[in-house]
Design a protein around this motif. Structure first.
Motif, PDB file in Angstrom:
ATOM      1  N   PRO A 116       0.810  -1.235   0.000  1.00 45.54           N
ATOM      2  CA  PRO A 116       0.000   0.000   0.000  1.00 45.54           C
ATOM      3  C   PRO A 116       0.832   1.268   0.000  1.00 45.54           C
ATOM      4  CG  PRO A 116      -0.875  -1.590   1.572  1.00 45.54           C
ATOM      5  CD  PRO A 116       0.450  -2.127   1.118  1.00 45.54           C
ATOM      6  N   GLU A 117       2.118   1.181   0.343  1.00 48.08           N
ATOM      7  CA  GLU A 117       2.999   2.349   0.358  1.00 48.08           C
ATOM      8  C   GLU A 117       3.837   2.463  -0.905  1.00 48.08           C
ATOM      9  OE1 GLU A 117       2.688   4.564   2.756  1.00 48.08           O
ATOM     10  OE2 GLU A 117       1.115   3.226   3.521  1.00 48.08           O
ATOM     11  N   GLU A 118       3.527   1.657  -1.916  1.00 45.34           N
ATOM     12  CA  GLU A 118       4.295   1.679  -3.162  1.00 45.34           C
ATOM     13  C   GLU A 118       4.318   3.075  -3.776  1.00 45.34           C
ATOM     14  OE1 GLU A 118       6.719   0.948  -5.758  1.00 45.34           O
ATOM     15  OE2 GLU A 118       6.027  -0.997  -4.976  1.00 45.34           O
ATOM     16  N   LYS A 119       5.503   3.540  -4.200  1.00 41.69           N
ATOM     17  CA  LYS A 119       5.651   4.857  -4.807  1.00 41.69           C
ATOM     18  C   LYS A 119       5.852   4.783  -6.326  1.00 41.69           C
ATOM     19  CE  LYS A 119       5.662   7.340  -0.964  1.00 41.69           C
ATOM     20  NZ  LYS A 119       5.459   6.271   0.016  1.00 41.69           N
ATOM     21  N   GLN A 120       6.387   3.673  -6.808  1.00 36.77           N
ATOM     22  CA  GLN A 120       6.665   3.553  -8.241  1.00 36.77           C
ATOM     23  C   GLN A 120       5.402   3.089  -8.969  1.00 36.77           C
ATOM     24  OE1 GLN A 120       9.344   0.443  -9.735  1.00 36.77           O
ATOM     25  NE2 GLN A 120      10.434   1.980 -10.933  1.00 36.77           N
ATOM     26  N   LEU A 121       4.549   4.055  -9.284  1.00 39.65           N
ATOM     27  CA  LEU A 121       3.273   3.798  -9.931  1.00 39.65           C
ATOM     28  C   LEU A 121       3.186   4.578 -11.238  1.00 39.65           C
ATOM     29  CD1 LEU A 121       1.034   4.200  -6.762  1.00 39.65           C
ATOM     30  CD2 LEU A 121       1.656   2.025  -7.846  1.00 39.65           C
ATOM     31  N   PHE A 122       2.366   4.094 -12.154  1.00 34.69           N
ATOM     32  CA  PHE A 122       2.194   4.773 -13.437  1.00 34.69           C
ATOM     33  C   PHE A 122       1.336   6.026 -13.298  1.00 34.69           C
ATOM     34  CE2 PHE A 122       2.989   0.425 -15.091  1.00 34.69           C
ATOM     35  CZ  PHE A 122       4.001   0.720 -15.990  1.00 34.69           C
ATOM     36  N   GLU A 123       1.716   7.063 -14.020  1.00 34.43           N
ATOM     37  CA  GLU A 123       0.872   8.214 -14.282  1.00 34.43           C
ATOM     38  C   GLU A 123       0.741   8.321 -15.795  1.00 34.43           C
ATOM     39  OE1 GLU A 123       1.712  11.371 -10.717  1.00 34.43           O
ATOM     40  OE2 GLU A 123       3.003  11.419 -12.494  1.00 34.43           O
ATOM     41  N   VAL A 124      -0.421   8.772 -16.268  1.00 33.43           N
ATOM     42  CA  VAL A 124      -0.622   8.963 -17.704  1.00 33.43           C
ATOM     43  C   VAL A 124      -1.048  10.399 -17.941  1.00 33.43           C
ATOM     44  CG1 VAL A 124      -1.851   8.191 -19.757  1.00 33.43           C
ATOM     45  CG2 VAL A 124      -1.283   6.551 -17.951  1.00 33.43           C
ATOM     46  N   ILE A 125      -0.271  11.120 -18.710  1.00 35.26           N
ATOM     47  CA  ILE A 125      -0.545  12.532 -18.984  1.00 35.26           C
ATOM     48  C   ILE A 125      -0.957  12.696 -20.436  1.00 35.26           C
ATOM     49  CG2 ILE A 125       0.464  14.835 -19.070  1.00 35.26           C
ATOM     50  CD1 ILE A 125       2.357  14.014 -16.902  1.00 35.26           C
ATOM     51  N   LEU A 126      -2.082  13.350 -20.648  1.00 36.23           N
ATOM     52  CA  LEU A 126      -2.587  13.581 -22.002  1.00 36.23           C
ATOM     53  C   LEU A 126      -2.701  15.089 -22.222  1.00 36.23           C
ATOM     54  CD1 LEU A 126      -5.512  11.508 -23.549  1.00 36.23           C
ATOM     55  CD2 LEU A 126      -5.084  13.873 -24.113  1.00 36.23           C
ATOM     56  N   LEU A 127      -1.951  15.635 -23.177  1.00 36.01           N
ATOM     57  CA  LEU A 127      -1.839  17.082 -23.376  1.00 36.01           C
ATOM     58  C   LEU A 127      -2.649  17.519 -24.586  1.00 36.01           C
ATOM     59  CD1 LEU A 127       2.033  17.159 -22.988  1.00 36.01           C
ATOM     60  CD2 LEU A 127       0.359  17.562 -21.206  1.00 36.01           C
ATOM     61  N   SER A 128      -3.491  18.559 -24.413  1.00 32.26           N
ATOM     62  CA  SER A 128      -4.382  18.968 -25.499  1.00 32.26           C
ATOM     63  C   SER A 128      -3.978  20.300 -26.107  1.00 32.26           C
ATOM     64  CB  SER A 128      -5.820  19.082 -24.991  1.00 32.26           C
ATOM     65  OG  SER A 128      -6.644  19.590 -26.003  1.00 32.26           O
ATOM     66  N   THR A 129      -3.782  20.311 -27.416  1.00 37.22           N
ATOM     67  CA  THR A 129      -3.431  21.563 -28.091  1.00 37.22           C
ATOM     68  C   THR A 129      -4.653  22.449 -28.307  1.00 37.22           C
ATOM     69  OG1 THR A 129      -3.659  20.502 -30.256  1.00 37.22           O
ATOM     70  CG2 THR A 129      -1.460  20.543 -29.260  1.00 37.22           C
ATOM     71  N   HIS A 130      -5.865  21.972 -28.013  1.00 39.03           N
ATOM     72  CA  HIS A 130      -7.075  22.786 -28.153  1.00 39.03           C
ATOM     73  C   HIS A 130      -7.444  23.451 -26.835  1.00 39.03           C
ATOM     74  CE1 HIS A 130      -8.378  22.177 -32.275  1.00 39.03           C
ATOM     75  NE2 HIS A 130      -7.865  20.978 -32.172  1.00 39.03           N
ATOM     76  N   SER A 131      -8.351  24.405 -26.913  1.00 41.41           N
ATOM     77  CA  SER A 131      -8.834  25.080 -25.720  1.00 41.41           C
ATOM     78  C   SER A 131      -9.781  24.156 -24.965  1.00 41.41           C
ATOM     79  CB  SER A 131      -9.565  26.367 -26.097  1.00 41.41           C
ATOM     80  OG  SER A 131     -10.742  26.061 -26.836  1.00 41.41           O
ATOM     81  N   ALA A 132     -10.135  24.582 -23.765  1.00 43.22           N
ATOM     82  CA  ALA A 132     -10.991  23.759 -22.911  1.00 43.22           C
ATOM     83  C   ALA A 132     -12.458  23.776 -23.332  1.00 43.22           C
ATOM     84  CB  ALA A 132     -10.880  24.226 -21.464  1.00 43.22           C
ATOM     85  N   GLU A 133     -12.836  24.632 -24.279  1.00 46.41           N
ATOM     86  CA  GLU A 133     -14.247  24.779 -24.632  1.00 46.41           C
ATOM     87  C   GLU A 133     -14.902  23.455 -25.014  1.00 46.41           C
ATOM     88  OE1 GLU A 133     -15.155  28.673 -26.924  1.00 46.41           O
ATOM     89  OE2 GLU A 133     -13.039  28.239 -27.296  1.00 46.41           O
ATOM     90  N   GLY A 134     -14.180  22.652 -25.786  1.00 47.04           N
ATOM     91  CA  GLY A 134     -14.750  21.372 -26.207  1.00 47.04           C
ATOM     92  C   GLY A 134     -14.269  20.198 -25.393  1.00 47.04           C
ATOM     93  N   GLY A 135     -13.690  20.472 -24.213  1.00 44.42           N
ATOM     94  CA  GLY A 135     -13.063  19.412 -23.441  1.00 44.42           C
ATOM     95  C   GLY A 135     -13.980  18.568 -22.585  1.00 44.42           C
TER      96      GLY A 135
END
Length: 316
Positions: free
Chosen positions: A85-104
């Motif tokens: 339960p104290e594991e630190k080496q976990l996956f993160e997934v980052i998704l970057l959008s070149t569009h504005s937040a209007e259609g997000g």
């Protein structure tokens, strides 16, 4: 259109240590099948695209090429936390959008529809996503935009180009398959081949049999998977890794094996194909993702339903 949203895959409510997290950056067009929306953007412009996304906010987008991979990544996180339960080496997934937040909103709703444990969304309004990768210590970048992939590579980030396709993937483990030269290993041998041909490569490899090859762009990610695997018993391992290389075993396999040994990288299964098509073996393995720098091998993988990630070698 390369709609990319910053996304962090969380396990339960546990916050991951940013110094130890294994961060994977992805684009929305890789996570979801957005080809129709992309075509609308190209043909009719950003306003029509935004209007379409707003009017369809409650309609989930179709599953994309890497969504099963993200599910498998979340499964590994869950297994790691069950073990510790104290594991630190976990996956993160980052998704970057070149569009504005209007259609997000539709993207956020689609993420929730598929049950992805995502909490952070970042819309960049036309900015190049690659400039944010180092700040998040990204270890892998998967995008449907060729220029974004090339820009990431130029910044030293392991990156691959994803194209939508029908995929067949296994579910019981996270399965990742790597090509050898220019992917796990450096492009040293490929350069020798172009200059001196096959006979020259064979002699080169024989002369340097005990000298480890240089590191390829995906060595770092493969090593991370190897570290995670060590936390489980062989019978209970939620990760399976493969080397599927065009090298022949008798002439060119020894140096590859010795290089992996020198790195301390244990690959579950290795296939030395001696130039034969890789599609048939990939159809049996059914990995969640296969990394290769050769367009012919990518086409062969796609033909058998393997999610194929092109590692471009032509970025200047």
């Amino acid at each position: 259109m390369e709609d990319m949203v910053q996304v962090i895959v969380n396990t339960e409510v546990k916050q991951k240590d940013p110094t130890e997290a294994v961060t994977i950056a992805i684009s929305a067009r890789a996570l979801f099948d957005m080809e129709e929306e992309h075509e609308l953007f190209l043909m009719e412009g950003v306003e029509k695209y935004i209007d379409h996304q707003i009017s369809n906010e409650d309609t989930p987008m179709k599953e994309g090429i890497i969504l099963p991979f993200i599910r498998a990544v979340q499964m590994v996180n869950k297994r790691l936390l069950e073990r510790n339960p104290e594991e630190k080496q976990l996956f993160e997934v980052i998704l970057l959008s070149t569009h504005s937040a209007e259609g997000g909103v539709r993207i956020i709703n689609s993420v929730n529809h598929y049950g992805l444990e995502i909490s952070k969304f970042c819309f960049l309004h036309g900015n190049d996503p690659s400039k944010y990768l180092h700040s998040h210590e990204v270890k892998l970048f998967l995008s449907a935009c060729e220029s974004s992939v090339c820009n990431a590579q130029k910044k030293g980030i392991p990156a691959a180009l994803m194209m939508q396709q029908h995929c067949l993937t296994a579910n019981e483990q996270l399965k990742v398959a790597f090509d050898g030269d220019s992917v796990l290993f450096s492009d040293e041998t490929d350069l020798v081949y172009r200059e001196k041909g096959l006979d020259g490569v064979i002699q080169h490899e024989k002369d340097l049999e005990n000298v480890p090859m240089g590191e390829g762009p995906f060595k770092i990610f493969a090593m991370i998977l190897g570290e995670m695997k060590k936390k489980f018993s062989q019978e209970d391992d939620p990760i399976c890794t493969y080397l599927v290389t065009a090298r022949s075993g008798n002439d060119l396999g020894i140096r590859a094996i010795k290089t992996l040994r020198e790195w301390g990288l244990k690959i579950d299964e290795a296939f030395f194909m001696a130039g034969a098509p890789k599609g048939p073996i990939l159809s049996y393995i059914q990995p969640h993702i296969f990394f290769d720098d050769n367009a012919i091998n990518i086409s062969g993988a796609r033909a058998v339903g393997t999610p194929a990630a092109l590692v471009p070698t032509y970025c200047e």
